[in-house]
Design an enzyme around this catalytic site. Sequence first.
Site, short mmCIF file in Angstrom:
data_model
loop_
_atom_site.label_atom_id
_atom_site.label_comp_id
_atom_site.label_asym_id
_atom_site.label_seq_id
_atom_site.Cartn_x
_atom_site.Cartn_y
_atom_site.Cartn_z
CG ASP A 34 -1.39 1.53 -3.60
OD1 ASP A 34 -1.30 1.77 -2.42
OD2 ASP A 34 -0.31 1.34 -4.08
CG ASP B 77 -6.08 2.66 0.29
OD1 ASP B 77 -6.30 2.59 -0.72
OD2 ASP B 77 -4.75 1.66 0.43
CG ASP C 181 -10.03 -15.68 -14.24
OD1 ASP C 181 -8.99 -15.94 -13.64
OD2 ASP C 181 -11.50 -15.65 -14.49
CG ASP D 92 -1.88 1.40 1.21
OD1 ASP D 92 -2.35 0.65 2.49
OD2 ASP D 92 -1.28 2.05 0.33
CD GLU E 134 -7.45 -20.16 -13.04
OE1 GLU E 134 -7.73 -19.72 -14.00
OE2 GLU E 134 -7.37 -20.62 -11.79
CG ASN F 47 -3.47 5.33 -0.83
OD1 ASN F 47 -3.25 3.71 -0.66
ND2 ASN F 47 -4.56 5.86 -2.03
#
Length: 562
Positions: free
Chosen positions: A39, A35, A209, A31, A263, A33
């Site tokens: 990110d 929160d 996926d 992270d 996958e 920032n």
Amino acid sequence: MVEGSITANGYTRKWWKEVVVYQIYPRSFQDSNGDGIGDLNGITSRLDYLKLLGVDVLWLSPHYDSPNADNGYDIRDYRKVMTEFGTMPDFDALLKGIKERDMKMIVDLVVNHTSDEHVWFVESRKSKTGIYSDYYIWRPENNGRPPNNWTSFFSGSAWSKDLLRGEYYLHLFAEKQPDLNWDNPKVRGEVYDLMKFWLAKGIDGFRMDVIPFISKDPHFPDCPKEYAAHPEYIYAAGPKLHQYLQEMHREVLAKYNVMTVGEALGVTLEQTPLFVDERRHELNMIFHFDVVRLNRQGWRWKPWTLPELKAIYARFDRELDLNNWQTVFLSNHDNPRPVSSFGDGSVMYRERSAKVLATMLLTLKGTPFIYQGDELGMINYPFSKIEDFDDIEVKNAWKAEVLTQRVNPEEYLFHLRKTSRDNSRTPMQWDDSPNAGFTTAAKPWLAVHPSYQEINAKQELADPNSVYNYFKTMLELRKKTLAFVYGDYRDLDPDNPFLFIYTRTLAEDKFLIVLNFSTNTLTYSLPDGLRTGQLVLSSFGGQEENALALHLAAWEARIYRI
Ligand code: ISL
Ligand code: CA
């Protein structure tokens, strides 16, 4: 690496066969920032760490705009970065940082389904005659029941009735993940366009996926009852699957020097060449589930044996010829930590077993995939109550199995502690500061593993005997040892219950890999009069060069040049 030659041991050399891939689950990596959510800028701040480790390609789990019903595997806008993860300039900065360090990046292509908040679905449910009406799979009620008996991987029926449109729509996963209708050429065109959008930015390929599910039999026959526990084998057998994969290759992939990995839930070893035989121009490689599903049946854990694991690798090596490449992986964001599943998570043997698994991962044939945190020897989380979990797969199964009194809570939690996907989604452990340096927020989106003060990158970077430094050494060794990539594989003792001992041979280069998968001290006489040769690497100090017999410590790995 033997530069210049275009073949090695009969294989056509390709860059994506010779790399090691590192999977990043952005939500849990770093992270930046405050929160509490990982990110893109957080990843960018850690690129030197990844370059130092020695990985070549980063696989980014979905970074697209999403309501996060399934943590990004429910995409609302394919051309927008998820707000929690940052902005498109942040993505561009990340990719630039990766390229500057001579690494590559592949992104996740999730096109079997979208989010139900995608504008296509919002429009599709409004009418049966609009331009988006056939972007999804809609069917009328069948005598007051869903169109057929298909089940969702996230519990319950694979069909939900939409009250606005008055029909059922198909979702092999969550209700908020409606399946796209690939029989609609407009849908296929949309997918190819969004692939080109990201390729134009310079990405180096895709992880696809549940790609085998994209084709469905439009008559939707029931799933035979013998497949009720494993519907994936029915879902992956649609009539036009290979037609669509070949079209995707022709329309998009053929124009780029990219890497693709599918996958392949529901694809058997026998079916694998249909996807990855280079002469078919579909995918470069696929993920099989045989290894990561060896210790489980659905959400239940089950015991496994080392001969069973070795038999999987032997079968793949036997069945796949020079035209077919493969992947090797022990975990990802959908599976628990390898040390907990295949090693020994105890204080005594955690690091040693992590090194054995790293040696296996990086000396078997196939492109290896390392999942974030495995290079630190991270282990499963001690979940104690259902509220500890985030995963929709877990929460839906709790409702379906426990709240219906079919399974008692203690039994469910016993198994989910060993099989839950959240085991690998706890935040990356960077140092021993609060929240392991993952975030400055008081509370990360998912709890940090309590082990972070002992298991963290800062401590391991400084410790020459750490799991991290062992991975780094193994990665350096693999990079200069083409025999680990293209060499012949031979298991010397497939029935041995504790020892995994095999050779990799490429022309004059022959290596012996010896892995003690037990807490037993083993005395072992080499078969066929073999001698151990020159020690290349030992995870626990063992030497015994040019020896006919070995004395192995618990959970010790050794590599010899013989
Ligand atoms: O095997 C599974 C179903 O029981 C899950 O681990 C997983 O859903 C399956 O392997 C497919 O995985 C992919 O598609 C899902 C997403 O939840 C997974 O994270 C993704 O890897 C739906 O997009
Ligand atoms: Ca953040």
